[in-house]
Motif scaffolding. Structure first.
Motif, mmCIF file in Angstrom:
data_model
loop_
_atom_site.group_PDB
_atom_site.id
_atom_site.type_symbol
_atom_site.label_atom_id
_atom_site.label_comp_id
_atom_site.label_asym_id
_atom_site.label_seq_id
_atom_site.Cartn_x
_atom_site.Cartn_y
_atom_site.Cartn_z
ATOM 1 N N ASN A 187 0.830 -1.212 0.000
ATOM 2 C CA ASN A 187 0.000 0.000 0.000
ATOM 3 C C ASN A 187 0.865 1.262 0.000
ATOM 4 N N PHE A 188 1.956 1.228 0.751
ATOM 5 C CA PHE A 188 2.877 2.362 0.742
ATOM 6 C C PHE A 188 3.477 2.552 -0.658
ATOM 7 N N ALA A 189 3.775 1.442 -1.325
ATOM 8 C CA ALA A 189 4.315 1.534 -2.691
ATOM 9 C C ALA A 189 3.290 2.185 -3.622
ATOM 10 N N ASN A 190 2.019 1.825 -3.468
ATOM 11 C CA ASN A 190 0.967 2.467 -4.262
ATOM 12 C C ASN A 190 0.900 3.964 -3.966
ATOM 13 N N ASP A 191 0.982 4.309 -2.693
ATOM 14 C CA ASP A 191 0.921 5.723 -2.310
ATOM 15 C C ASP A 191 2.126 6.498 -2.836
ATOM 16 N N SER A 192 3.259 5.822 -2.945
ATOM 17 C CA SER A 192 4.469 6.505 -3.429
ATOM 18 C C SER A 192 4.312 7.012 -4.860
ATOM 19 N N LEU A 193 3.352 6.451 -5.584
ATOM 20 C CA LEU A 193 3.126 6.898 -6.960
ATOM 21 C C LEU A 193 2.645 8.345 -7.018
ATOM 22 N N ARG A 194 2.156 8.862 -5.902
ATOM 23 C CA ARG A 194 1.699 10.248 -5.866
ATOM 24 C C ARG A 194 2.862 11.227 -5.680
ATOM 25 N N THR A 195 4.057 10.683 -5.548
ATOM 26 C CA THR A 195 5.264 11.490 -5.431
ATOM 27 C C THR A 195 6.110 11.288 -6.693
ATOM 28 N N THR A 196 7.277 11.918 -6.721
ATOM 29 C CA THR A 196 8.205 11.702 -7.838
ATOM 30 C C THR A 196 9.319 10.722 -7.447
ATOM 31 N N LEU A 197 9.065 9.880 -6.474
ATOM 32 C CA LEU A 197 10.085 8.933 -6.016
ATOM 33 C C LEU A 197 10.581 8.035 -7.148
ATOM 34 N N CYS A 198 9.703 7.715 -8.106
ATOM 35 C CA CYS A 198 10.119 6.846 -9.222
ATOM 36 C C CYS A 198 11.147 7.525 -10.116
ATOM 37 N N LEU A 199 11.275 8.853 -9.998
ATOM 38 C CA LEU A 199 12.284 9.594 -10.758
ATOM 39 C C LEU A 199 13.558 9.802 -9.938
ATOM 40 N N GLN A 200 13.457 9.504 -8.643
ATOM 41 C CA GLN A 200 14.582 9.752 -7.741
ATOM 42 C C GLN A 200 15.357 8.486 -7.357
ATOM 43 N N PHE A 201 14.642 7.359 -7.272
ATOM 44 C CA PHE A 201 15.256 6.123 -6.774
ATOM 45 C C PHE A 201 14.814 4.935 -7.631
ATOM 46 N N ASN A 202 15.629 3.897 -7.641
ATOM 47 C CA ASN A 202 15.222 2.702 -8.384
ATOM 48 C C ASN A 202 14.163 1.931 -7.596
ATOM 49 N N ALA A 203 13.504 1.017 -8.272
ATOM 50 C CA ALA A 203 12.363 0.307 -7.691
ATOM 51 C C ALA A 203 12.755 -0.538 -6.484
ATOM 52 N N ARG A 204 13.938 -1.107 -6.509
ATOM 53 C CA ARG A 204 14.378 -1.942 -5.393
ATOM 54 C C ARG A 204 14.577 -1.116 -4.121
#
Length: 255
Positions: A187-204
């Motif tokens: 659920n936290f991973a789903n919520d992270s989609l509302r941030t730009t974390l996918c542009l800052q860090f790799n998925a692992r």
């Protein structure tokens, strides 16, 4: 950001400072509001289209990537039009495609959900449908160039499962408890989609961080050997930064 490949991750500060929207008078807070709007839209439209969560997540990453290179202010960059193009493209990339007609119709109705009855009449008119279809096709061409035809997206989900399996080998917890804790991390991973974390860090790294956050909040892993987390190969400061950005969503009342 113009010449940066998407596999080259960028810090939050750099993303905010170098955002194309700044030159149009859009500050980081307003841009975050736009981001949350298209995330909500993608979730609602994706659900209506019965798309898997993975497809919705890919569409969201595409949208984040697009707006890291294009300003929100430009008329052709309407968040609903671009988000619809992202959803249409993600369906094809993740092999869960929906027809152009269906995507146009559902997205239009979700966009105008507050005037639903009127929107139903509008989208069934040929001129309205053709206009929306052309907007989507134009947006998709713009999106393809913004992505530079790079459709690879690595999500945290599979990493959560593999890392959780490794972590729970070192502690004595019930299968039901480990399943619940993994779901919290998911659920936290789903919520992270509302941030730009996918542009800052790799998925692992994101996967390790959401597991760390879930276990920290539940205090479930206090007895885990110290090297359990070290073995993930993710820097502690990265875990903390990712966790803080996710928790900021709750503190700001966005979730």
């Amino acid at each position: 950001m113009e010449g940066t490949p998407f596999e080259a991750f960028v810090s939050k500060d750099d993303l905010e400072a170098r955002s194309p929207s700044r030159s149009h008078g859009i500050d980081a807070r307003l841009e975050a509001t736009f981001r949350w709007s298209y995330c909500d839209f993608l979730r609602d439209a994706g659900i209506e289209l019965r798309m898997p969560q993975l497809t919705i997540a890919t569409a969201t990453v595409f949208c984040h990537r697009f707006y890291s290179r294009h300003a929100h202010a430009a008329a052709e960059n309407s968040i609903f039009t671009i988000a619809t193009a992202c959803l249409f493209l993600a369906g094809k990339v993740e092999e869960t495609p929906k027809s152009l007609r269906e995507v146009v119709r559902v997205s239009y109705l979700v966009q105008h959900k507050n005037e639903y009855d009127f929107a139903v009449k509008q989208i069934h008119q040929q001129d309205c449908f053709e206009d929306q279809k052309q907007r989507l096709l134009n947006a998709e061409r713009l999106l393809l160039h913004a992505l530079r035809f790079d459709f690879n997206v690595d999500h945290p989900y599979k990493h959560i499962l593999s890392l959780a399996k490794r972590a729970f080998e070192d502690v004595h917890v019930t299968q039901n408890f480990s399943r619940n804790l993994t779901q919290v991390a998911w659920n936290f991973a789903n919520d992270s989609l509302r941030t730009t974390l996918c542009l800052q860090f790799n998925a692992r790294s994101i996967a390790a961080a959401v597991l760390y956050l879930a276990s920290k909040l539940s205090r479930a892993m206090e007895d885990a050997p110290k090297d359990t987390w070290d073995s993930f190969g993710v820097a502690k400061n990265h875990c903390n930064e990712i966790s803080n950005q996710i928790m900021d969503l709750y503190e700001e009342g966005d979730l």
